[in-house]
Write a protein that holds these residues in place. Structure first.
Motif, PDB file in Angstrom:
ATOM      1  N   LEU A 176      51.225  56.156  53.069  1.00  0.00           N
ATOM      2  CA  LEU A 176      52.452  56.335  53.841  1.00  0.00           C
ATOM      3  C   LEU A 176      53.607  56.774  52.950  1.00  0.00           C
ATOM      4  CD1 LEU A 176      52.355  53.309  56.303  1.00  0.00           C
ATOM      5  CD2 LEU A 176      52.290  55.733  56.909  1.00  0.00           C
ATOM      6  N   SER A 177      53.676  56.216  51.772  1.00  0.00           N
ATOM      7  CA  SER A 177      54.717  56.596  50.827  1.00  0.00           C
ATOM      8  C   SER A 177      54.605  58.079  50.469  1.00  0.00           C
ATOM      9  CB  SER A 177      54.608  55.729  49.574  1.00  0.00           C
ATOM     10  OG  SER A 177      55.594  56.075  48.657  1.00  0.00           O
ATOM     11  N   TRP A 178      53.400  58.548  50.218  1.00  0.00           N
ATOM     12  CA  TRP A 178      53.174  59.958  49.893  1.00  0.00           C
ATOM     13  C   TRP A 178      53.476  60.849  51.095  1.00  0.00           C
ATOM     14  CZ3 TRP A 178      53.277  63.374  46.361  1.00  0.00           C
ATOM     15  CH2 TRP A 178      52.647  64.600  46.501  1.00  0.00           C
ATOM     16  N   TRP A 179      53.116  60.408  52.299  1.00  0.00           N
ATOM     17  CA  TRP A 179      53.391  61.177  53.515  1.00  0.00           C
ATOM     18  C   TRP A 179      54.900  61.362  53.683  1.00  0.00           C
ATOM     19  CZ3 TRP A 179      55.506  60.290  58.494  1.00  0.00           C
ATOM     20  CH2 TRP A 179      55.186  61.260  59.443  1.00  0.00           C
ATOM     21  N   GLY A 180      55.664  60.311  53.444  1.00  0.00           N
ATOM     22  CA  GLY A 180      57.118  60.407  53.519  1.00  0.00           C
ATOM     23  C   GLY A 180      57.664  61.364  52.478  1.00  0.00           C
ATOM     24  N   HIS A 181      57.104  61.305  51.274  1.00  0.00           N
ATOM     25  CA  HIS A 181      57.529  62.204  50.198  1.00  0.00           C
ATOM     26  C   HIS A 181      57.247  63.662  50.580  1.00  0.00           C
ATOM     27  CE1 HIS A 181      58.574  63.382  46.156  1.00  0.00           C
ATOM     28  NE2 HIS A 181      57.388  63.931  45.969  1.00  0.00           N
ATOM     29  N   ARG A 223      58.874  60.183  65.527  1.00  0.00           N
ATOM     30  CA  ARG A 223      59.855  59.177  65.082  1.00  0.00           C
ATOM     31  C   ARG A 223      59.669  58.887  63.596  1.00  0.00           C
ATOM     32  NH1 ARG A 223      63.951  56.711  63.874  1.00  0.00           N
ATOM     33  NH2 ARG A 223      64.169  54.489  64.148  1.00  0.00           N
ATOM     34  N   ALA A 224      58.430  58.826  63.150  1.00  0.00           N
ATOM     35  CA  ALA A 224      58.163  58.576  61.725  1.00  0.00           C
ATOM     36  C   ALA A 224      58.660  59.741  60.878  1.00  0.00           C
ATOM     37  CB  ALA A 224      56.674  58.354  61.510  1.00  0.00           C
ATOM     38  N   ARG A 225      58.466  60.970  61.343  1.00  0.00           N
ATOM     39  CA  ARG A 225      58.962  62.138  60.598  1.00  0.00           C
ATOM     40  C   ARG A 225      60.468  62.090  60.432  1.00  0.00           C
ATOM     41  NH1 ARG A 225      55.495  67.403  60.538  1.00  0.00           N
ATOM     42  NH2 ARG A 225      57.058  67.996  59.040  1.00  0.00           N
ATOM     43  N   LYS A 226      61.165  61.661  61.478  1.00  0.00           N
ATOM     44  CA  LYS A 226      62.625  61.548  61.396  1.00  0.00           C
ATOM     45  C   LYS A 226      63.027  60.431  60.444  1.00  0.00           C
ATOM     46  CE  LYS A 226      63.415  63.457  65.959  1.00  0.00           C
ATOM     47  NZ  LYS A 226      63.683  63.150  67.365  1.00  0.00           N
ATOM     48  N   MET A 227      62.251  59.351  60.444  1.00  0.00           N
ATOM     49  CA  MET A 227      62.547  58.221  59.559  1.00  0.00           C
ATOM     50  C   MET A 227      62.423  58.598  58.087  1.00  0.00           C
ATOM     51  SD  MET A 227      61.274  54.462  60.671  1.00  0.00           S
ATOM     52  CE  MET A 227      59.628  54.885  61.054  1.00  0.00           C
ATOM     53  N   THR A 228      61.518  59.523  57.764  1.00  0.00           N
ATOM     54  CA  THR A 228      61.294  59.863  56.354  1.00  0.00           C
ATOM     55  C   THR A 228      62.517  60.489  55.703  1.00  0.00           C
ATOM     56  OG1 THR A 228      60.345  62.024  56.920  1.00  0.00           O
ATOM     57  CG2 THR A 228      58.812  60.170  56.630  1.00  0.00           C
ATOM     58  N   GLU A 258      65.212  53.573  54.812  1.00  0.00           N
ATOM     59  CA  GLU A 258      64.605  53.203  56.085  1.00  0.00           C
ATOM     60  C   GLU A 258      63.084  53.376  56.028  1.00  0.00           C
ATOM     61  OE1 GLU A 258      64.983  54.374  60.834  1.00  0.00           O
ATOM     62  OE2 GLU A 258      65.937  55.642  59.325  1.00  0.00           O
ATOM     63  N   TRP A 259      62.644  54.468  55.414  1.00  0.00           N
ATOM     64  CA  TRP A 259      61.209  54.729  55.292  1.00  0.00           C
ATOM     65  C   TRP A 259      60.550  53.674  54.397  1.00  0.00           C
ATOM     66  CZ3 TRP A 259      57.646  56.633  57.993  1.00  0.00           C
ATOM     67  CH2 TRP A 259      56.397  56.919  57.460  1.00  0.00           C
ATOM     68  N   SER A 260      61.199  53.311  53.322  1.00  0.00           N
ATOM     69  CA  SER A 260      60.657  52.304  52.411  1.00  0.00           C
ATOM     70  C   SER A 260      60.502  50.960  53.121  1.00  0.00           C
ATOM     71  CB  SER A 260      61.564  52.161  51.199  1.00  0.00           C
ATOM     72  OG  SER A 260      61.038  51.230  50.300  1.00  0.00           O
TER      73      SER A 260
END
Length: 161
Positions: free
Chosen positions: A88-93, A141-146, A151-153
């Protein structure tokens, strides 16, 4: 891991767990951000992890102690949860990354041609969607959070928004 190290009584449990966190787990999960694990691979990862933790606690399988109880007593999260957090951390990055970066280009690339016969292969994107869904969020929603790292962390490491 050397059997002598884990079976030595003069080495404390905390030292063995420090070795687990600093050496054993990083070796097991090297480059796990891009993995797509099937059920069999997840089972093998859990077996390797539990073999180490049971040696630390000096418990054999004959004692019939559940894995959850061993992890709870030692105070360690399951390896599968650790891998999911890293993914998930990498996906956000990747979502925050500039569109011109090679890693982003490869991630967004589409494969041309026909796929092979049989069951469709589980892609990394599908697996990420499943993990995000299990945590109660939608893909959009997750894409916007990144965009907001803090917030993503919180979402990734604490499971909340």
């Amino acid at each position: 891991m050397n059997e002598n190290f884990l079976s030595r009584k003069e080495i404390s449990r905390s030292t063995k767990m420090n070795v687990y966190k600093a050496i054993y787990r990083p070796i097991l999960t090297f480059a796990c951000e891009s993995w797509v694990l099937d059920r069999r691979q997840k089972s093998r990862m859990q077996a390797i992890e539990m073999k180490y933790l049971r040696k630390v606690k000096e418990i054999t399988r004959m004692h019939r102690v559940r894995n959850d109880l061993i992890r709870e007593d030692i105070g360690i999260e399951p390896l599968q949860d650790f891998i999911e957090k890293r993914q998930l951390s990498w996906w956000g990055h990747l979502n925050r990354m500039n569109h011109e970066r090679p890693a982003r280009k490869v991630w967004e690339a589409k494969v041309t041609g026909r796929r092979r016969r049989g069951r469709p292969v589980t892609t990394w994107d599908k697996q990420m969607g499943k993990i995000i869904g299990e945590r109660g969020q939608t893909w959009e929603r997750a894409r916007k959070m990144t965009a907001n790292k803090k917030e993503w962390s919180k979402f990734v490491y604490e499971g909340r928004i």
